[in-house]
Design an enzyme around this catalytic site. Structure first.
Site, PDB file in Angstrom:
ATOM      1  CB  SER A 208      -6.665  20.409 -14.500  1.00 40.72           C
ATOM      2  OG  SER A 208      -6.268  19.589 -13.422  1.00 40.72           O
ATOM      3  CG  ASN A 209      -6.825  15.070 -14.441  1.00 37.95           C
ATOM      4  OD1 ASN A 209      -7.099  14.814 -13.272  1.00 37.95           O
ATOM      5  ND2 ASN A 209      -5.574  15.133 -14.887  1.00 37.95           N
TER       6      ASN A 209
END
Ligand code: C5P
Length: 404
Positions: A208-209
């Site tokens: 993810s980020n």
């Protein structure tokens, strides 16, 4: 002008409280429904009876009525209001608001409020210019509080300087301006993507980020407050959407976000792509947790679908499409390229180089590159205020498209 609008007016303990009696009069005259909350200190300056008479409603000062035990629900009051004005807002109450202190009904209602809050600071010039007060005001602004600026002039202390509460007519102008922005997008339906996506590696791990969704949610709230119906396709985030006109469509992966967006876009007047969509996803997701073997492990990634580019292809002449570009190098060049490659009408460029801008912050510093207006750079400001600049640009796009 304000017919049917529900306004909560909080009065804290400053001499300017007497001016608020006239503010109630102006609000009532304009057609608003007004309910007044007072702090204990405010009652030393003006009697509640004055406000009860002018507002034609009982004044709330305590959590419950000491005579019959009736509970005054701060949650109900906060949900009732379209706008909560605190005028005068003393240095003490501003400090408490900035720090989430809720030691009276008026302040507790601030913490519960889902509606926007407008404050009219009123204090002596030295209290006003004190860095503590200025920091507290900046904190509140960064959280989207509206501020009816204090004026300069003779103060109750006999000194002269900045700190006078804005005149009731000036506060009234701000209130009218606030509500005028409201209906401008009525009848519009707008799709927004927000937050990160999660690309599953196995049942317990994902890629993810750092996206928090704050920018996308702020845009959704702003468009909804202008009357638009908003479809908010959101990855997993901690923030919540408040406005009733926002329909949340929760998704996890880029593929799910793509499916929802492609399905919804044709029924919308436009879309803002503010999600930080993963560009790659694991080629295979393991069904059970991948075991540690001591050896190195290679993860094969394949590209995800570009949602913005797909909508860019679907877009009709009546729809607008806007995107974001978060760049670390050659910002402007890359943003211009993206404008073309994804068929955006405008792109919001934010750089990781700018302090206070980007992931996680409550503030952002953006440049909007549009086909209609070219390059416009904005100052660092609260994401809620950046959302207003973006909403104004969307209004510009609608004007352009209806002129064709
Ligand atoms: O190409 P890049 O990811 O830098 O472009 C960013 C813009 O494209 C953002 O508006 C983002 O929401 C959108 N995007 C998308 N689908 C992807 C990747 C990016 O909608 N798979």
């Amino acid at each position: 002008m304000l017919t049917g609008k529900k306004i909560l007016l909080g009065i804290t303990g400053g001499i300017a409280a007497y001016k608020s009696a006239y503010l109630v009069r102006l609000l009532k005259k304009a057609g608003a429904e007004v309910r007044v909350l007072m702090s204990d200190a405010a009652k030393q300056f003006v009697q509640p009876l004055t406000f009860a008479t002018l507002s034609q409603n009982p004044v709330y000062t305590d959590f419950f009525n000491p005579e019959n035990g009736e509970w005054h629900s701060h949650v109900k009051l906060a949900l009732w209001a379209d706008l909560y004005i605190v005028a005068p807002a003393t240095a003490n109450s501003i400090a408490k608001m900035a720090h989430g202190i809720a030691d009276n009904l008026l302040l507790t209602t601030c913490l519960s409020a889902r509606c926007p809050i407008m404050i009219a600071p009123a204090m002596d010039l030295d209290m006003y210019s004190n860095p503590a007060t200025q920091d507290n005001l900046a904190t509140l602004r960064s959280r989207g509080y509206l501020v009816a600026e204090a004026g300069e002039g003779l103060l109750a202390s006999g000194l002269s300087g900045k700190g006078r509460m804005a005149e009731p007519e000036e506060i009234m102008d701000e209130v009218v301006r606030f509500f005028a922005g409201n209906g401008s997008m009525r009848g519009r339906r707008i799709l927004i993507t927000a937050g990160p996506t999660r690309e599953k590696i196995d049942p317990v791990r994902f890629i993810s980020n750092y996206s928090t969704g704050k920018m996308g949610y702020a845009i959704a709230e702003e468009l909804a407050s202008r009357g638009a119906e908003v479809l908010l396709v959101s990855g997993p985030v901690q923030v919540t959407a408040h406005n009733k006109r926002i329909t949340l469509i929760p998704v996890t992966t880029a593929e799910e976000m793509y499916t929802q967006c492609v399905e919804q876009f044709s029924g919308c007047d436009g879309a803002v792509m503010s999600a930080a969509v993963a560009d790659f996803t694991p080629a295979d997701t393991a069904n059970s947790k991948i075991k540690k073997t001591g050896d190195e492990m290679l993860l094969r990634l394949v590209p995800t679908k570009d949602i913005a580019a797909a909508l860019g292809k679907m877009k009709t002449g009546k729809q607008f499409l806007a995107g974001f570009a978060l760049e670390t190098d050659n910002e402007m060049q890359n943003a211009q390229k993206k404008l073309e490659s994804k068929n955006f009408d405008f792109i919001v460029l934010n750089s990781l180089k700018d302090k206070g801008a980007g992931f996680g912050y409550d503030t952002n510093k953006v440049t909007i590159v549009s086909r209609s207006k070219g390059v416009v750079s904005y100052d660092l400001k609260a994401k809620t205020l950046v959302a207003k600049d973006i909403a104004d640009q969307i209004e510009e796009e609608f004007t352009q498209k209806s002129a064709v």
